[in-house]
Design an enzyme around this catalytic site. Structure first.
Site, PDB file in Angstrom:
ATOM      1  N   LYS A 198       1.467   6.173   7.758  1.00 45.38           N
ATOM      2  CA  LYS A 198       1.000   5.463   6.564  1.00 45.38           C
ATOM      3  C   LYS A 198       0.206   4.221   6.980  1.00 45.38           C
ATOM      4  O   LYS A 198       0.709   3.349   7.676  1.00 45.38           O
ATOM      5  CB  LYS A 198       2.201   5.065   5.705  1.00 45.38           C
ATOM      6  N   ASP A 258      -0.372  -3.731   0.494  1.00 42.96           N
ATOM      7  CA  ASP A 258       0.240  -3.103  -0.672  1.00 42.96           C
ATOM      8  C   ASP A 258       0.689  -4.170  -1.664  1.00 42.96           C
ATOM      9  O   ASP A 258       1.769  -4.736  -1.538  1.00 42.96           O
ATOM     10  CB  ASP A 258       1.440  -2.244  -0.226  1.00 42.96           C
ATOM     11  N   LYS A 281       3.682  -6.080  -7.479  1.00 44.31           N
ATOM     12  CA  LYS A 281       4.908  -6.556  -6.848  1.00 44.31           C
ATOM     13  C   LYS A 281       5.136  -8.014  -7.215  1.00 44.31           C
ATOM     14  O   LYS A 281       4.182  -8.741  -7.494  1.00 44.31           O
ATOM     15  CB  LYS A 281       4.775  -6.471  -5.319  1.00 44.31           C
ATOM     16  N   ASP A 289       2.351  -2.906   5.749  1.00 46.09           N
ATOM     17  CA  ASP A 289       2.516  -1.573   5.188  1.00 46.09           C
ATOM     18  C   ASP A 289       1.668  -0.513   5.911  1.00 46.09           C
ATOM     19  O   ASP A 289       1.644   0.638   5.517  1.00 46.09           O
ATOM     20  CB  ASP A 289       2.200  -1.594   3.685  1.00 46.09           C
ATOM     21  N   ASP A 347       3.179   1.504  -7.497  1.00 44.85           N
ATOM     22  CA  ASP A 347       3.678   0.930  -6.248  1.00 44.85           C
ATOM     23  C   ASP A 347       4.284   2.004  -5.332  1.00 44.85           C
ATOM     24  O   ASP A 347       4.559   1.741  -4.165  1.00 44.85           O
ATOM     25  CB  ASP A 347       4.706  -0.159  -6.566  1.00 44.85           C
ATOM     26  N   GLU A 372       2.878   4.249  -3.743  1.00 46.75           N
ATOM     27  CA  GLU A 372       1.555   4.737  -3.339  1.00 46.75           C
ATOM     28  C   GLU A 372       1.577   5.414  -1.968  1.00 46.75           C
ATOM     29  O   GLU A 372       0.701   6.211  -1.659  1.00 46.75           O
ATOM     30  CB  GLU A 372       0.558   3.577  -3.329  1.00 46.75           C
ATOM     31  N   ARG A 426       3.516   7.669  -0.657  1.00 51.29           N
ATOM     32  CA  ARG A 426       3.629   9.127  -0.745  1.00 51.29           C
ATOM     33  C   ARG A 426       2.342   9.754  -1.276  1.00 51.29           C
ATOM     34  O   ARG A 426       2.010  10.890  -0.947  1.00 51.29           O
ATOM     35  CB  ARG A 426       4.837   9.500  -1.615  1.00 51.29           C
TER      36      ARG A 426
HETATM   37  N1  BES Z   1       5.525  -0.346   0.986  1.00 51.60           N
HETATM   38  C1  BES Z   1       6.500  -0.249  -0.023  1.00 51.60           C
HETATM   39  C2  BES Z   1       7.919  -0.129   0.546  1.00 51.60           C
HETATM   40  C3  BES Z   1       8.489  -1.385   1.122  1.00 51.60           C
HETATM   41  C4  BES Z   1       8.899  -2.416   0.306  1.00 51.60           C
HETATM   42  C5  BES Z   1       8.656  -1.499   2.473  1.00 51.60           C
HETATM   43  C6  BES Z   1       9.439  -3.559   0.862  1.00 51.60           C
HETATM   44  C7  BES Z   1       9.216  -2.628   3.028  1.00 51.60           C
HETATM   45  C8  BES Z   1       9.595  -3.666   2.223  1.00 51.60           C
HETATM   46  C9  BES Z   1       6.245   0.975  -0.891  1.00 51.60           C
HETATM   47  O1  BES Z   1       4.909   1.273  -1.107  1.00 51.60           O
HETATM   48  C10 BES Z   1       6.866   0.698  -2.208  1.00 51.60           C
HETATM   49  O2  BES Z   1       6.405  -0.186  -2.880  1.00 51.60           O
HETATM   50  N2  BES Z   1       7.899   1.457  -2.565  1.00 51.60           N
HETATM   51  C11 BES Z   1       8.586   1.262  -3.782  1.00 51.60           C
HETATM   52  C12 BES Z   1       8.882   2.611  -4.360  1.00 51.60           C
HETATM   53  C13 BES Z   1       9.415   2.557  -5.759  1.00 51.60           C
HETATM   54  C14 BES Z   1       8.339   2.068  -6.710  1.00 51.60           C
HETATM   55  C15 BES Z   1       9.876   3.928  -6.156  1.00 51.60           C
HETATM   56  C16 BES Z   1       9.871   0.493  -3.486  1.00 51.60           C
HETATM   57  O3  BES Z   1      10.509   0.756  -2.468  1.00 51.60           O
HETATM   58  O4  BES Z   1      10.199  -0.384  -4.272  1.00 51.60           O
HETATM   59 ZN    ZN Z   2       3.606   0.666   0.320  1.00 51.84          ZN
HETATM   60 MN    MN Z   3       4.134   0.188  -2.751  1.00 48.12          MN
END
Ligand code: BES
Ligand code: ZN
Ligand code: MN
Length: 498
Positions: free
Chosen positions: A267, A272, A279, A290, A349, A351, A353
């Site tokens: 990825k 992000d 966020k 990210d 968010d 994104e 996947r």
């Molecule tokens: N890049 C983030 C995951 C992340 C968040 C990694 C904080 C490390 C620290 C990812 O893109 C994301 O935002 N995932 C969301 C998914 C949710 C919306 C289902 C998450 O984990 O909150």
């Molecule tokens: Zn992300």
């Molecule tokens: Mn995200």
């Protein structure tokens, strides 16, 4: 830094600083004893005074040790002799590297590798180099006046006693350096801010890597090409950003032409912000990390090329930003992925996947033996495992076990979570083939369940590195994980793990 093997008589090593170990309760290692004998008990005398106990990581610089050919002797505590093993090798190597760097010697010889542990000398040498480089790493590219050490450590001799240099040992040194350099590359790409490390920058770094080895081939797919391939999911994420998305393809051909490659998909979200599902502000800067999955793919391929591993590996890095603007994805939007499956984007968010699924579909054309994706995918993974292990999910038990073993062996661990079909229904959508989020529970698993719908054609594993790729707080910075795990897995596949 440069690492070289040193053999022969320890008392005759001509160096600015000779590093020798002492166990708990002042018990000298063989190297320390030799120096002690040669100096008519100079070390014993000092130890008797009680300032140095031999606790793990304890450090003491000594001057004017009679009889030996070195200017200084650095005592290092090794802790309990019974518990001495690869973990101590790593932590003491780091402590030594830091102490030497701070002492302004530019060259030293360490006799620590000689110390017997339940490990091969090759392994000890390899891990010593990786841990030393890790400890010496600094990111100061963005400081206007970086703190300069006028006399940085440039050369570390690794003393292995009377043993002969063998091909196996030389190979361990080569591997250690290659892995360390791969980790350093991954760290630096991770630490660079989002305004410098954009998708185009990542693509340029891949091209620069390609110029270093004839066995590396780089190709970068532009948005136009991705559109023609039908990558509607990946492209939907970059729509909200002015930086064009890139799909970086790195092919390393070190093995026989016909041997199926290992495909690594990382990825590469260079920032992000969450998109329209924005966020919160706190710690949002850390979302520059990210792209650490992508960085680990570059680092691993760099290591393969430097160590000239006899294996074929393909790296795929879908790279994009995730920002909100007038053309960004909106909650409720439905996009069509390259596989033909449609996705209802309920949270912009989620994104990672969305960009990974198209890259995973694209991976099929390399006729892979296995595919491993690496992604900072879910905050839920940090809740589950913290920063001690990456989350591992797989549709193949052999592959999963091999990766778990590689994690244990490299000290870059992973822990497996289930990928049962029962979780799949959390992704049901009223309007498309699937939703991009799975609701409240098991966020790490439902993210993997989403990816699993695109990886049925091959053996696949997913590493969620959200908790392991970087550290927060005072030590904020990229860790370079899971380059050690991935390179260990590849080295083992080459049967070169000695
Ligand atoms: N890049 C983030 C995951 C992340 C968040 C990694 C904080 C490390 C620290 C990812 O893109 C994301 O935002 N995932 C969301 C998914 C949710 C919306 C289902 C998450 O984990 O909150
Ligand atoms: Zn992300
Ligand atoms: Mn995200």
């Amino acid at each position: 830094m440069d690492y070289l093997l040193k053999t022969g008589d320890i008392t005759k090593q001509r160096t600015a600083c000779l590093v020798v170990g002492v166990y708990n309760k002042k018990k000298m290692s063989a190297a320390a004893e030799a120096i002690d004998k040669n100096s008519r008990g100079a070390l014993s005398k000092i130890l008797k005074k009680g300032d140095f106990q031999g606790k793990a990581g304890e450090i003491q610089m000594l001057y004017n040790i009679p009889g030996s050919a070195c200017d200084r002797v650095l005592l290092v505590g090794l802790g309990s002799e019974k518990e001495y093993g690869i973990k101590t090798v790593r932590s003491t190597a780091a402590a030594v590297a830091k102490a030497l760097e701070n002492s302004y010697v530019i060259e030293a010889i360490s006799a620590l590798p000689e110390v017997s542990a339940d490990e091969s000398l090759s392994k000890i040498l390899r891990e010593t180099i990786i841990a030393s480089e890790n400890a010496l790493y600094q990111f100061d590219q963005c400081k206007s006046e970086p703190e300069k050490n006028g006399r940085p450590l440039k050369k570390l001799g690794l003393f292995i006693g009377k043993q002969r240099k063998s091909q196996q040992i030389e190979q361990a040194i080569t591997q250690g350096k290659a892995i360390a350099h791969g980790v350093t590359l991954a760290k630096t790409l991770g630490n660079l801010p989002g305004n410098i490390c954009t998708p185009s920058y990542l693509a340029d770094q891949a091209r620069a890597l390609g110029r270093k080895s004839k066995k590396l081939n780089i190709q970068v797919l532009e948005e136009k090409r991705m559109k023609a391939l039908g990558m509607g999911s990946l492209l939907s994420v970059s729509r909200g950003s002015t930086e064009p998305a890139k799909l970086i393809i790195i092919e390393y051909k070190g093995g026989p032409a016909k041997s199926k490659p290992v495909v690594l998909v990382g990825k590469g979200l260079t920032f992000d912000a969450g998109g329209i599902s924005l966020k919160p502000a706190a710690a949002m800067d850390e979302m520059k990390y990210d792209m650490c999955g992508g960085a680990s793919v570059l680092g691993t391929l760099a290591a393969c090329a430097e160590a000239e591993l006899p294996i074929n590996v393909v790296g795929l890095v879908p790279a994009s930003e995730n920002l909100p603007d007038g053309s960004a994805n909106k909650p409720g939007d439905i996009v069509t992925s390259m596989s033909g499956q449609t996705i209802e984007i309920l949270n912009t968010d989620a994104e990672g996947r969305l960009i990974l699924c198209d890259a995973l579909t694209y991976a099929k054309r390399f006729n892979p033996d296995v595919v491993i994706d690496i992604a900072t995918l879910t905050g839920a993974c940090i809740v589950a495992l913290g920063d001690k292990a990456s989350g591992l999910m797989s549709n193949n038990d052999t592959l999963a076990n091999d990766l778990l073993a590689a994690g244990e062996r490299s000290g870059d661990r992973a822990w497996r979570l289930p990928l049962w079909d029962e979780y799949q229904s959390q992704l049901d959508s009223n309007f498309a083939d699937m939703a991009n989020i799975g609701g409240k529970g098991a966020g790490t698993i439902t993210a993997a369940c989403f990816l699993a719908r695109y990886t049925k054609a091959y053996k696949w594993a997913h590493l969620d590195i959200a908790g392991t790729a970087w550290l927060s707080g005072a030590n904020k910075g990229s860790t370079g994980k899971p380059v050690p795990l991935l390179t260990q897995y590849l080295i083992k596949r080459c049967k070169l793990d000695k």
